[in-house]
Design a protein around this motif. Structure first.
Motif, PDB file in Angstrom:
ATOM      1  N   LEU A  69      60.912  44.782 -20.050  1.00 16.17           N
ATOM      2  CA  LEU A  69      61.811  44.675 -21.830  1.00 16.17           C
ATOM      3  C   LEU A  69      62.912  44.610 -21.772  1.00 16.17           C
ATOM      4  N   ARG A  70      64.185  45.484 -20.800  1.00 18.75           N
ATOM      5  CA  ARG A  70      64.917  45.377 -19.589  1.00 18.75           C
ATOM      6  C   ARG A  70      65.568  44.676 -18.612  1.00 18.75           C
ATOM      7  N   ALA A  71      64.608  44.024 -17.884  1.00 20.87           N
ATOM      8  CA  ALA A  71      64.700  42.381 -16.818  1.00 20.87           C
ATOM      9  C   ALA A  71      64.643  41.654 -18.067  1.00 20.87           C
ATOM     10  N   TRP A  72      63.987  41.345 -19.433  1.00 20.14           N
ATOM     11  CA  TRP A  72      64.062  40.226 -20.925  1.00 20.14           C
ATOM     12  C   TRP A  72      65.941  40.269 -20.971  1.00 20.14           C
ATOM     13  N   ARG A  73      66.286  41.521 -21.088  1.00 26.48           N
ATOM     14  CA  ARG A  73      67.561  41.724 -21.531  1.00 26.48           C
ATOM     15  C   ARG A  73      68.640  41.990 -21.044  1.00 26.48           C
ATOM     16  N   GLU A  74      68.536  41.905 -19.833  1.00 29.27           N
ATOM     17  CA  GLU A  74      69.453  41.746 -18.850  1.00 29.27           C
ATOM     18  C   GLU A  74      69.286  40.558 -17.608  1.00 29.27           C
ATOM     19  N   VAL A  75      68.171  39.898 -17.965  1.00 35.05           N
ATOM     20  CA  VAL A  75      68.293  38.650 -17.321  1.00 35.05           C
ATOM     21  C   VAL A  75      68.092  37.422 -17.856  1.00 35.05           C
ATOM     22  N   ASP A  76      66.988  37.474 -18.974  1.00 36.62           N
ATOM     23  CA  ASP A  76      67.089  36.137 -19.145  1.00 36.62           C
ATOM     24  C   ASP A  76      67.752  35.729 -20.218  1.00 36.62           C
ATOM     25  N   LEU A  77      68.078  36.924 -21.454  1.00 37.74           N
ATOM     26  CA  LEU A  77      68.951  36.867 -23.232  1.00 37.74           C
ATOM     27  C   LEU A  77      69.945  36.605 -22.491  1.00 37.74           C
ATOM     28  N   PRO A  78      71.097  37.085 -21.308  1.00 36.11           N
ATOM     29  CA  PRO A  78      72.537  36.754 -21.020  1.00 36.11           C
ATOM     30  C   PRO A  78      72.443  34.873 -20.870  1.00 36.11           C
ATOM     31  N   LEU A  79      71.479  34.371 -19.800  1.00 33.86           N
ATOM     32  CA  LEU A  79      71.090  33.202 -19.549  1.00 33.86           C
ATOM     33  C   LEU A  79      70.658  32.169 -20.218  1.00 33.86           C
ATOM     34  N   VAL A  80      69.744  32.459 -21.471  1.00 36.55           N
ATOM     35  CA  VAL A  80      69.689  32.097 -22.572  1.00 36.55           C
ATOM     36  C   VAL A  80      70.252  31.692 -23.461  1.00 36.55           C
ATOM     37  N   ARG A  81      71.301  32.156 -23.496  1.00 37.79           N
ATOM     38  CA  ARG A  81      72.316  32.822 -24.896  1.00 37.79           C
ATOM     39  C   ARG A  81      72.858  32.094 -25.684  1.00 37.79           C
ATOM     40  N   ARG A  82      72.732  30.562 -25.038  1.00 35.56           N
ATOM     41  CA  ARG A  82      73.965  29.678 -25.112  1.00 35.56           C
ATOM     42  C   ARG A  82      72.788  28.952 -25.877  1.00 35.56           C
ATOM     43  N   ALA A  83      71.349  28.480 -24.473  1.00 36.61           N
ATOM     44  CA  ALA A  83      70.271  27.858 -25.574  1.00 36.61           C
ATOM     45  C   ALA A  83      69.442  28.396 -27.060  1.00 36.61           C
ATOM     46  N   LEU A  84      69.769  29.950 -27.384  1.00 42.57           N
ATOM     47  CA  LEU A  84      69.296  30.608 -28.440  1.00 42.57           C
ATOM     48  C   LEU A  84      70.299  30.216 -29.415  1.00 42.57           C
ATOM     49  N   LEU A  85      72.068  30.119 -29.233  1.00 45.14           N
ATOM     50  CA  LEU A  85      72.547  29.583 -30.072  1.00 45.14           C
ATOM     51  C   LEU A  85      72.289  27.987 -30.636  1.00 45.14           C
ATOM     52  N   VAL A  86      71.903  27.622 -29.981  1.00 45.12           N
ATOM     53  CA  VAL A  86      71.861  25.627 -30.354  1.00 45.12           C
ATOM     54  C   VAL A  86      70.489  25.793 -31.100  1.00 45.12           C
ATOM     55  N   ALA A  87      69.548  26.471 -30.495  1.00 48.29           N
ATOM     56  CA  ALA A  87      67.970  26.304 -31.591  1.00 48.29           C
ATOM     57  C   ALA A  87      68.471  26.598 -32.838  1.00 48.29           C
ATOM     58  N   ALA A  88      69.494  28.209 -33.461  1.00 52.03           N
ATOM     59  CA  ALA A  88      69.366  28.554 -34.336  1.00 52.03           C
ATOM     60  C   ALA A  88      70.688  27.218 -35.132  1.00 52.03           C
ATOM     61  N   GLY A  89      71.493  26.235 -34.619  1.00 50.82           N
ATOM     62  CA  GLY A  89      72.084  25.635 -35.751  1.00 50.82           C
ATOM     63  C   GLY A  89      71.129  24.961 -35.392  1.00 50.82           C
ATOM     64  N   PHE A  90      70.415  23.751 -34.767  1.00 49.23           N
ATOM     65  CA  PHE A  90      69.547  22.930 -35.428  1.00 49.23           C
ATOM     66  C   PHE A  90      68.562  23.616 -36.472  1.00 49.23           C
ATOM     67  N   ALA A  91      68.075  24.870 -36.254  1.00 51.44           N
ATOM     68  CA  ALA A  91      67.081  25.021 -37.360  1.00 51.44           C
ATOM     69  C   ALA A  91      67.898  25.205 -38.669  1.00 51.44           C
ATOM     70  N   PHE A  92      69.041  25.721 -38.912  1.00 57.91           N
ATOM     71  CA  PHE A  92      69.837  26.224 -39.722  1.00 57.91           C
ATOM     72  C   PHE A  92      69.531  24.388 -40.262  1.00 57.91           C
ATOM     73  N   ALA A  93      70.256  23.428 -39.472  1.00 57.75           N
ATOM     74  CA  ALA A  93      70.688  22.016 -40.043  1.00 57.75           C
ATOM     75  C   ALA A  93      69.469  21.657 -40.519  1.00 57.75           C
ATOM     76  N   VAL A  94      68.157  22.111 -39.827  1.00 54.00           N
ATOM     77  CA  VAL A  94      67.076  21.209 -40.151  1.00 54.00           C
ATOM     78  C   VAL A  94      66.560  21.814 -41.573  1.00 54.00           C
ATOM     79  N   SER A  95      66.459  23.258 -41.866  1.00 55.11           N
ATOM     80  CA  SER A  95      66.169  23.855 -43.267  1.00 55.11           C
ATOM     81  C   SER A  95      66.772  22.997 -44.339  1.00 55.11           C
ATOM     82  N   LEU A  96      68.711  23.327 -44.115  1.00 51.54           N
ATOM     83  CA  LEU A  96      69.319  22.738 -45.334  1.00 51.54           C
ATOM     84  C   LEU A  96      68.806  20.952 -45.646  1.00 51.54           C
ATOM     85  N   GLY A  97      68.581  20.428 -44.585  1.00 55.79           N
ATOM     86  CA  GLY A  97      67.697  19.196 -45.433  1.00 55.79           C
ATOM     87  C   GLY A  97      66.919  18.455 -45.277  1.00 55.79           C
ATOM     88  N   GLU A  98      65.545  20.040 -45.603  1.00 55.79           N
ATOM     89  CA  GLU A  98      64.453  19.154 -45.021  1.00 55.79           C
ATOM     90  C   GLU A  98      63.718  19.174 -46.683  1.00 55.79           C
TER      91      GLU A  98
END
Length: 534
Positions: A442-471
């Motif tokens: 869990l700590r390896a995921w929090r300290e290694v993976d999460l910082p590296l994928v933070r940008r992709a996570l935000l982009v994914a959240a933006g796309f999911a929100f946008a798709v939900s608005l227009g579905e």
């Protein structure tokens, strides 16, 4: 994998299977002979051929036009870049009925082309292809450009030092690294165009019909559930085959990549060639994205100022259409979209993590399952929700949560496809080093993976929100009359005659466009904190 599998089993496989069963069963006996009867009809074969042809052509044209844009947004730094990136994403969330109307104003009788040069493109395949590019431009820019911005340019520069030409260095170094992202973007574009409904129905006229349009016609207009069930299964099988080929192709090209902070790769254009490329991309965005949106705003004003907007606040003026004032659809859509985004991030994030850490045929099948909602008729899913989720222990037909669940089904594939290439690009030795130093998983995921994928996570959240608005496809069947979403409200207004109803539909569409633009712009601002990125 357990949570995503359970989510898709209950809210996707079960409703779709129930609809198909009603269409292919008679007196408790499966009628598989209906496949031969339906597929032998010449008009159905024409529908199948046009569906495949226009999807391939739309995907190729979108990649051709959008890949230069992905490069510009990834490698160039210019004024207004963040605002423009948000603007090109707006068309992706607009209801298809609204976009079809806007393109008719440009390409149809009395439109811009007709007035200037006497040329009409409505009821032609070109109108359909251009509208598909309008919708899917952001998919390529966001998916491919997101990874391209993080590729270390020094690798390509090293190839140039060793004697490779600019094109050879790009082909041998950059293109293989981008291949998974390009394949993922092409897959999403193909699935959306393969199941295109509103664009084909409005711009194509009676001369063109995709599988999605034919399923709707057979279900809602002719009440021919057997034919609709056969076409649904054909669409399902075709999408499954496409996903299998895509997964095999991507697996052969996967590798760990050296990724860097995007701030290190973006710079101002240099030389006539780069400035010409930037100007060409900006011109294509102006003609394909901004011009239809400008027509939308102009029609919302309608030469009468804000009269259409003021009418949205009155329930009395819309008593024949709504139980509440249409303006309440804005709050409903935002609440539903936020909940749907949270569901999509949880389900899609778990799925992406599982796909990264596991291998084998079972996991490859699981990967394909996650994309199937993009390739199955929204009409089928919407009807399936109504006939299956209406009794305990899943009596949700009158619950507000049903709408976010349907919207999340479309958002999950975007979360997975955006996060997966970045997660797979993370060097596994970083996790191993953290484990050697005593970090728990869990700590390896929090300290290694999460910082590296933070940008992709935000982009994914933006796309999911946008798709939900227009579905729209599934929501139109399950949204309650006293809690309409923006797309449902627009469709209801467009379905009624009168200038007031049409003007209010354009006004609501403009509000939806602005809400999406502001949301995506805020996302861009959040992403300026790059301390935890590659």
């Amino acid at each position: 994998m357990a949570v995503p599998v359970a989510f898709f089993a209950v809210f996707f496989a079960y409703p779709v299977a129930a609809i198909v069963g009603r269409g292919l069963k008679a007196d408790g006996v499966w009628q598989f002979g209906r496949f031969g009867e339906v597929l032998a009809r010449p008009e159905i074969r024409d529908v199948l051929w046009f569906t495949l042809w226009q999807a391939l052509a739309s995907t190729a044209l979108t990649l051709l036009i959008a890949l230069p844009g992905a490069y510009v947004f990834a490698r160039f730094d210019f004024p207004g870049k963040q605002v423009l990136r948000a603007v090109v994403t707006v068309p992706f969330v607009l209801p298809t009925v609204v976009v079809g109307t806007a393109f008719l104003a440009l390409l149809g009788r009395g439109g811009l082309l007709d007035e200037l040069w006497g040329v009409r493109l409505d009821t032609t395949v070109w109108a359909i292809l251009l509208a598909h590019v309008f919708f899917n431009y952001a998919v390529v820019v966001r998916t491919v450009g997101g990874l391209w911005a993080q590729l270390d340019p020094r690798q390509e520069e090293a190839a140039r030092v060793l004697g490779a030409s600019r094109f050879t260095a790009w082909r041998r170094v950059t293109l293989p690294a981008l291949a998974p992202a390009v394949a993922a973007a092409a897959l999403m574009v193909f699935l959306f165009t393969f199941t295109s409904f509103g664009v084909v129905q409005i711009l194509g006229g009676p001369g063109f019909s995709t599988l999605e349009v034919e399923i709707y016609r057979q279900t809602a207009q002719l009440l021919a559930l057997p034919t609709a069930a056969v076409l649904t299964l054909v669409q399902f099988a075709a999408v499954g085959a496409i996903l299998a080929v895509h997964a095999w192709t991507v697996r052969r090209r996967e590798r760990a990549l050296k990724l860097v902070d995007p701030a290190m790769t973006a710079r101002r254009p240099r030389g006539a060639g780069q400035w010409t490329l930037l100007a060409g991309v900006l011109l294509s965005v102006l003609l394909l994205i901004l011009l239809p949106l400008a027509v939308l705003v102009e029609r919302s004003l309608g030469g009468s100022g804000l009269a259409y907007y003021r009418a949205l606040t009155s329930a009395d003026a819309n008593s024949g259409t709504f139980l509440v004032a249409p303006i309440e659809a804005i709050g409903n859509s935002l609440r539903y979209a936020l909940v749907a985004t949270l569901i999509a991030l949880v389900v899609g994030g778990l799925a992406a993590a599982a796909l990264t850490r596991r291998a084998g045929r079972l996991v490859r099948g699981f990967d394909a399952l996650l994309m199937l909602p993009l390739g199955v008729s929204a009409v089928t899913v919407g009807f399936g929700f109504l006939i299956t989720l209406d009794k305990p222990p899943l009596d949700l037909r009158t619950s507000w949560i049903l709408v976010p669940l349907a919207q999340a089904l479309v958002g999950v594939p975007f979360v997975v496809r955006i996060m997966l290439p970045v997660l797979r690009a993370v060097d596994a030795r970083l996790r191993e080093a953290a484990a050697v130093l005593g970090a728990s998983p869990l700590r390896a995921w929090r300290e290694v993976d999460l910082p590296l994928v933070r940008r992709a996570l935000l982009v994914a959240a933006g796309f999911a929100f946008a798709v939900s608005l227009g579905e729209f496809g599934a929501t139109v069947f399950i949204a309650r009359p006293d809690n309409p979403t923006l797309p449902v409200a627009v469709a209801r207004l467009l379905g009624r005659s009168g200038d007031l109803n049409y003007g209010q539909a354009m006004a609501l569409s403009t509000i939806l466009m602005l809400v999406c633009a502001v949301s995506l712009l805020l996302l861009e601002r959040i992403r300026t904190d790059r301390s935890g990125e590659f």
